[in-house]
Scaffold this active site. Structure first.
Site, PDB file in Angstrom:
ATOM      1  N   GLN A  64       0.829  -1.207   0.000  1.00 23.42           N
ATOM      2  CA  GLN A  64       0.000   0.000   0.000  1.00 23.42           C
ATOM      3  C   GLN A  64       0.861   1.253   0.000  1.00 23.42           C
ATOM      4  OE1 GLN A  64      -2.854  -0.336   3.228  1.00 23.42           O
ATOM      5  NE2 GLN A  64      -3.048  -2.522   2.869  1.00 23.42           N
ATOM      6  N   CYS A  65       1.884   1.251  -0.780  1.00 22.02           N
ATOM      7  CA  CYS A  65       2.876   2.328  -0.819  1.00 22.02           C
ATOM      8  C   CYS A  65       2.734   3.113  -2.115  1.00 22.02           C
ATOM      9  CB  CYS A  65       4.268   1.674  -0.733  1.00 22.02           C
ATOM     10  SG  CYS A  65       5.664   2.791  -0.884  1.00 22.02           S
ATOM     11  N   GLN A  66       3.203   4.340  -2.118  1.00 22.08           N
ATOM     12  CA  GLN A  66       3.163   5.135  -3.343  1.00 22.08           C
ATOM     13  C   GLN A  66       4.033   4.501  -4.435  1.00 22.08           C
ATOM     14  OE1 GLN A  66       4.790   8.680  -1.464  1.00 22.08           O
ATOM     15  NE2 GLN A  66       6.610   8.562  -2.734  1.00 22.08           N
ATOM     16  N   PHE A  67       4.916   3.591  -4.066  1.00 15.08           N
ATOM     17  CA  PHE A  67       5.786   2.921  -5.034  1.00 15.08           C
ATOM     18  C   PHE A  67       5.317   1.514  -5.388  1.00 15.08           C
ATOM     19  CE2 PHE A  67       8.606   5.917  -2.748  1.00 15.08           C
ATOM     20  CZ  PHE A  67       8.917   6.747  -3.815  1.00 15.08           C
ATOM     21  N   THR A  68       4.126   1.131  -4.958  1.00  9.66           N
ATOM     22  CA  THR A  68       3.627  -0.223  -5.208  1.00  9.66           C
ATOM     23  C   THR A  68       3.564  -0.537  -6.702  1.00  9.66           C
ATOM     24  OG1 THR A  68       2.441  -0.237  -3.111  1.00  9.66           O
ATOM     25  CG2 THR A  68       1.681  -1.788  -4.765  1.00  9.66           C
TER      26      THR A  68
END
Length: 182
Positions: free
Chosen positions: A34-38
């Site tokens: 659930q990361c901005q880099f997913t």
């Protein structure tokens, strides 16, 4: 010590020796669902698909230390990565990459290469830097991993070549991989 001296727990609980990857190029990363880099799961899969036959292995280790962005278990993370992003490279069990409970493999990786100053040239870089300063300023010190999707490139002989911060260009990462196969 060598990278081949370390063990890691797969998402299903099996223990795997890094010896398994002797002679392979490895890109080892801490990840989060659930990361901005997913979105990088898909980018990493493209690299894996392109270079797997030449000997590239991508090893993904879910981590929940950065903004609680991977609350799932390692097994749940692996299922999600396969289902949502089409990931076929190995997903391991959840680890910690900083602090007293740092997984030994990540402790080794982060002390084998120098850390570069964190770039703040783009809006995304500034936003990430500000979030780290706000939530985990100590992660900017020493060899700490700063956020999810920090990547370590290891050559065919087990030498850690370089570290890529989460917002590193996939083109730069691919170029570094190509250099190892040249």
């Amino acid at each position: 010590m060598s990278i081949y001296n370390y063990l890691a727990k797969k998402a299903n609980g099996d223990i795997l020796s890094m010896q398994t990857y002797r002679g392979k190029v490895m890109l080892i990363t801490n990840t989060a669902s659930q990361c901005q880099f997913t979105y990088q799961y898909e980018d990493l899969q493209k690299l894996y698909t392109k270079y797997e036959a030449q000997g590239l292995e991508i090893l993904s280790f879910p981590c929940d230390q950065f903004g609680n962005q991977n609350p799932e278990s390692g097994e749940q993370s692996a299922a999600q990565c396969k289902g949502q992003f089409g990931v076929t490279y190995p997903i391991f069990d959840k680890v910690q990459v900083n602090g007293e409970m740092t997984h030994p493999l990540f402790n080794y990786l982060k002390h084998e290469v120098d850390v570069t100053p964190m770039a703040t040239d783009t809006m995304q870089q500034k936003m990430l830097y500000n979030r780290i300063v706000e939530e985990h300023p100590d992660y900017l010190l020493g060899h700490n991993i700063r956020w999810n999707f920090t990547k370590f490139l290891v050559d065919q002989h087990g030498k850690v070549i370089t570290r890529f911060e989460p917002n590193a260009s996939m083109l730069d990462i691919e170029h570094a991989i190509q250099q190892l196969f040249a």
